[in-house]
Write a protein that holds these residues in place. Structure first.
Motif, PDB file in Angstrom:
ATOM      1  N   VAL A  47       0.841  -1.203   0.000  1.00 45.33           N
ATOM      2  CA  VAL A  47       0.000   0.000   0.000  1.00 45.33           C
ATOM      3  C   VAL A  47       0.873   1.250   0.000  1.00 45.33           C
ATOM      4  CG1 VAL A  47      -1.717   1.324   1.303  1.00 45.33           C
ATOM      5  CG2 VAL A  47      -1.917  -1.164   1.155  1.00 45.33           C
ATOM      6  N   LYS A  48       1.898   1.248   0.837  1.00 48.31           N
ATOM      7  CA  LYS A  48       2.782   2.420   0.933  1.00 48.31           C
ATOM      8  C   LYS A  48       3.519   2.658  -0.385  1.00 48.31           C
ATOM      9  CE  LYS A  48       6.369   4.541   3.805  1.00 48.31           C
ATOM     10  NZ  LYS A  48       7.294   4.369   4.965  1.00 48.31           N
ATOM     11  N   ALA A  49       3.975   1.576  -1.020  1.00 51.81           N
ATOM     12  CA  ALA A  49       4.669   1.703  -2.305  1.00 51.81           C
ATOM     13  C   ALA A  49       3.751   2.320  -3.351  1.00 51.81           C
ATOM     14  CB  ALA A  49       5.165   0.340  -2.771  1.00 51.81           C
ATOM     15  N   VAL A  50       2.513   1.863  -3.397  1.00 52.85           N
ATOM     16  CA  VAL A  50       1.541   2.403  -4.344  1.00 52.85           C
ATOM     17  C   VAL A  50       1.291   3.876  -4.066  1.00 52.85           C
ATOM     18  CG1 VAL A  50      -0.894   2.324  -5.053  1.00 52.85           C
ATOM     19  CG2 VAL A  50       0.413   0.202  -4.813  1.00 52.85           C
ATOM     20  N   GLU A  51       1.130   4.227  -2.802  1.00 51.21           N
ATOM     21  CA  GLU A  51       0.863   5.624  -2.434  1.00 51.21           C
ATOM     22  C   GLU A  51       2.035   6.532  -2.817  1.00 51.21           C
ATOM     23  OE1 GLU A  51      -2.139   4.880   1.389  1.00 51.21           O
ATOM     24  OE2 GLU A  51       0.008   5.218   1.717  1.00 51.21           O
ATOM     25  N   ILE A  52       3.253   6.050  -2.617  1.00 46.84           N
ATOM     26  CA  ILE A  52       4.436   6.846  -2.958  1.00 46.84           C
ATOM     27  C   ILE A  52       4.506   7.083  -4.462  1.00 46.84           C
ATOM     28  CG2 ILE A  52       6.970   6.780  -3.091  1.00 46.84           C
ATOM     29  CD1 ILE A  52       6.937   5.360  -0.369  1.00 46.84           C
ATOM     30  N   ILE A  53       4.289   6.029  -5.232  1.00 47.48           N
ATOM     31  CA  ILE A  53       4.346   6.149  -6.695  1.00 47.48           C
ATOM     32  C   ILE A  53       3.230   7.054  -7.206  1.00 47.48           C
ATOM     33  CG2 ILE A  53       4.203   4.898  -8.888  1.00 47.48           C
ATOM     34  CD1 ILE A  53       5.355   2.442  -7.330  1.00 47.48           C
ATOM     35  N   HIS A  54       2.040   6.881  -6.651  1.00 51.90           N
ATOM     36  CA  HIS A  54       0.888   7.665  -7.099  1.00 51.90           C
ATOM     37  C   HIS A  54       1.060   9.151  -6.789  1.00 51.90           C
ATOM     38  CE1 HIS A  54      -3.350   9.213  -6.685  1.00 51.90           C
ATOM     39  NE2 HIS A  54      -3.354   8.724  -7.895  1.00 51.90           N
ATOM     40  N   ALA A  55       1.680   9.441  -5.662  1.00 52.32           N
ATOM     41  CA  ALA A  55       1.839  10.844  -5.244  1.00 52.32           C
ATOM     42  C   ALA A  55       3.041  11.523  -5.893  1.00 52.32           C
ATOM     43  CB  ALA A  55       1.972  10.911  -3.721  1.00 52.32           C
ATOM     44  N   ALA A  56       3.876  10.761  -6.566  1.00 51.54           N
ATOM     45  CA  ALA A  56       5.106  11.315  -7.139  1.00 51.54           C
ATOM     46  C   ALA A  56       4.812  12.386  -8.175  1.00 51.54           C
ATOM     47  CB  ALA A  56       5.933  10.202  -7.762  1.00 51.54           C
ATOM     48  N   LYS A  57       5.606  13.435  -8.171  1.00 56.16           N
ATOM     49  CA  LYS A  57       5.485  14.493  -9.172  1.00 56.16           C
ATOM     50  C   LYS A  57       6.288  14.160 -10.433  1.00 56.16           C
ATOM     51  CE  LYS A  57       4.699  18.112  -5.736  1.00 56.16           C
ATOM     52  NZ  LYS A  57       5.187  19.387  -5.141  1.00 56.16           N
ATOM     53  N   GLY A  58       7.199  13.195 -10.296  1.00 60.29           N
ATOM     54  CA  GLY A  58       8.004  12.778 -11.436  1.00 60.29           C
ATOM     55  C   GLY A  58       7.589  11.407 -11.927  1.00 60.29           C
ATOM     56  N   LYS A  59       8.522  10.722 -12.552  1.00 53.78           N
ATOM     57  CA  LYS A  59       8.251   9.402 -13.123  1.00 53.78           C
ATOM     58  C   LYS A  59       8.809   8.318 -12.205  1.00 53.78           C
ATOM     59  CE  LYS A  59      12.349  10.018 -16.023  1.00 53.78           C
ATOM     60  NZ  LYS A  59      12.637  11.337 -15.449  1.00 53.78           N
ATOM     61  N   LEU A  60       8.499   7.081 -12.557  1.00 50.72           N
ATOM     62  CA  LEU A  60       9.031   5.938 -11.823  1.00 50.72           C
ATOM     63  C   LEU A  60      10.212   5.375 -12.606  1.00 50.72           C
ATOM     64  CD1 LEU A  60       8.784   3.873  -9.489  1.00 50.72           C
ATOM     65  CD2 LEU A  60       7.307   2.520 -10.992  1.00 50.72           C
ATOM     66  N   ILE A  61      11.376   5.314 -11.948  1.00 51.27           N
ATOM     67  CA  ILE A  61      12.570   4.740 -12.562  1.00 51.27           C
ATOM     68  C   ILE A  61      12.721   3.320 -12.028  1.00 51.27           C
ATOM     69  CG2 ILE A  61      15.058   4.936 -12.887  1.00 51.27           C
ATOM     70  CD1 ILE A  61      13.586   7.299 -14.058  1.00 51.27           C
ATOM     71  N   VAL A  62      12.735   2.343 -12.934  1.00 51.05           N
ATOM     72  CA  VAL A  62      12.885   0.939 -12.530  1.00 51.05           C
ATOM     73  C   VAL A  62      14.305   0.498 -12.844  1.00 51.05           C
ATOM     74  CG1 VAL A  62      12.053  -1.414 -12.823  1.00 51.05           C
ATOM     75  CG2 VAL A  62      10.441   0.498 -12.952  1.00 51.05           C
ATOM     76  N   VAL A  63      15.005   0.006 -11.823  1.00 48.55           N
ATOM     77  CA  VAL A  63      16.411  -0.380 -11.941  1.00 48.55           C
ATOM     78  C   VAL A  63      16.552  -1.886 -11.760  1.00 48.55           C
ATOM     79  CG1 VAL A  63      18.735  -0.083 -10.980  1.00 48.55           C
ATOM     80  CG2 VAL A  63      17.144   1.861 -11.039  1.00 48.55           C
ATOM     81  N   GLY A  64      17.404  -2.500 -12.580  1.00 48.30           N
ATOM     82  CA  GLY A  64      17.648  -3.933 -12.430  1.00 48.30           C
ATOM     83  C   GLY A  64      18.883  -4.348 -13.191  1.00 48.30           C
ATOM     84  N   ILE A  65      19.295  -5.585 -12.985  1.00 48.86           N
ATOM     85  CA  ILE A  65      20.431  -6.159 -13.702  1.00 48.86           C
ATOM     86  C   ILE A  65      20.168  -7.652 -13.864  1.00 48.86           C
ATOM     87  CG2 ILE A  65      21.839  -6.700 -11.664  1.00 48.86           C
ATOM     88  CD1 ILE A  65      24.271  -5.657 -13.336  1.00 48.86           C
ATOM     89  N   GLY A  66      20.767  -8.250 -14.886  1.00 48.69           N
ATOM     90  CA  GLY A  66      20.555  -9.674 -15.124  1.00 48.69           C
ATOM     91  C   GLY A  66      19.109  -9.962 -15.489  1.00 48.69           C
ATOM     92  N   LYS A  67      18.583 -11.074 -14.971  1.00 48.44           N
ATOM     93  CA  LYS A  67      17.189 -11.440 -15.265  1.00 48.44           C
ATOM     94  C   LYS A  67      16.216 -10.386 -14.726  1.00 48.44           C
ATOM     95  CE  LYS A  67      18.235 -15.443 -17.107  1.00 48.44           C
ATOM     96  NZ  LYS A  67      19.703 -15.375 -16.971  1.00 48.44           N
ATOM     97  N   SER A  68      16.604  -9.751 -13.633  1.00 52.54           N
ATOM     98  CA  SER A  68      15.735  -8.705 -13.078  1.00 52.54           C
ATOM     99  C   SER A  68      15.629  -7.508 -14.010  1.00 52.54           C
ATOM    100  CB  SER A  68      16.263  -8.247 -11.709  1.00 52.54           C
ATOM    101  OG  SER A  68      16.189  -9.292 -10.768  1.00 52.54           O
ATOM    102  N   ALA A  69      16.638  -7.319 -14.851  1.00 49.46           N
ATOM    103  CA  ALA A  69      16.580  -6.226 -15.825  1.00 49.46           C
ATOM    104  C   ALA A  69      15.513  -6.513 -16.875  1.00 49.46           C
ATOM    105  CB  ALA A  69      17.939  -6.047 -16.497  1.00 49.46           C
TER     106      ALA A  69
END
Length: 333
Positions: A47-69
């Protein structure tokens, strides 16, 4: 002897086939079991993660490496198409200049099963300092990633589907599924509707069916005759286009249509065609549709009436013709 060899071969193939099916089912059973556990772990952290993303004034940057990328790229694609502006940042490229993509108003979602890979650990101070919040998606709540994260999305698994416990399988399935859960939750919160979705998919059949108008597919050919024109005029008009139809008008008002089928039926009667006029063989009150209507609605009219062409109007006046095969070719259904 030949029959014996065939029997042995048949039994072997049958056993191999059964084994293949068994392996596949076991793989799915393991991953389904891990997904069930993930479902039961959805809590206030999500819930907190969703609220943080929803309230953001900018974009969501997704970071990963390997299979997670690879998973991260898919999550970004899903988020972008459902109304949450996102961008992928590869961990190995970030440290060599790509960190500049992160602005202070952005949120970072960092994905790492171990949470301790060298590339991720080296990045963590920068990811935290350069963004407004860092969310960690990890299978290790004691990792460095978890330590730096404001919110932890727990994707740990008790068992990978890989029999050697080496290839990321269950763990990447959980990452993908949790990314979908984030995207769909944010989509619902943002009241993101089908028409909004279509804006980001204008080239595919989905987008075309949701937003394309009749006007987008109207033929450039516009055959027409007046009610008092002769059969010869009608034949010339029908032959001037590929539609096999002409529209009978009176001061641009539609009063009927004549198809090549109408012409054949008239000729089969054996009447003196020299005196036959367009109004004598036309079908009155043809099906029409406004050019501003959705193309999928035109397709519905065509199918329900088992016709190949539909007359298009503009404010009730003859505008053109839309063809069944053109809509089918464009993916309208």
């Amino acid at each position: 002897m030949l029959l014996r060899h065939y029997f042995i071969f048949f039994i072997k193939v049958k056993m191999e086939k059964a084994n293949i099916i068994s392996i596949a089912k076991t793989t799915l059973e393991i991953e389904i079991s891990e997904l069930e556990k993930l479902k039961n772990r959805i809590n206030d952290d999500f819930v907190k993660a969703v609220e943080i993303i929803h309230a953001a004034k900018g974009k969501l940057i997704v970071v990963g490496i390997g299979k997670s990328a690879h998973v991260g790229n898919k999550i970004v694609a899903t988020l972008n198409s459902t109304g949450t502006p996102s961008q992928f940042l590869h961990a190995s490229e970030a440290i060599h200049g790509d960190l500049g993509v992160i602005q202070k108003q952005d949120i970072v979602l960092c994905i790492s099963n171990s949470g301790n890979s060298a590339e991720i650990v080296n990045l963590l101070p920068y990811l935290k300092d350069y963004s407004s919040a860092l969310i960690g998606m990890t299978g290790n709540k004691s990792s460095k990633l978890a330590e730096y994260s404001e919110v932890i999305l727990d994707t740990h698994v008790d068992m990978e589907a890989c029999p050697n416990k080496l290839a990321p399988t269950s763990s990447t399935t959980l990452q993908m599924a949790l990314g979908d859960a984030l995207a769909i939750t944010l989509m619902e919160i943002n009241n993101f509707q089908a028409n909004d979705f279509a804006k980001f998919h204008p080239g595919g059949s989905l987008g075309k069916n949701l937003i394309s108008k009749v006007d987008d597919f109207v033929s450039s050919q516009k055959p027409q005759v007046t009610e008092n024109e002769t059969v010869k005029d009608v034949i010339i008009s029908i032959s001037s286009s590929r539609h096999g139809i002409t529209v009978v008008t009176q001061e641009n008002e539609i009063i009927g249509v004549i198809t090549d089928g109408d012409l054949r039926r008239m000729l089969m009667k054996g009447d003196d065609i020299s005196k036959v006029l367009a109004k004598d063989i036309m079908s009155a009150n043809p099906k029409t549709i406004e050019k501003t209507a959705l193309a999928k609605d035109a397709m519905k009219v065509l199918k329900e009436n088992n016709i190949g062409q539909l007359i298009v109007t503009e404010n009730g006046k003859y505008f053109g013709i839309i063809d069944l095969h053109k809509l089918l070719d464009e993916g309208i259904n």
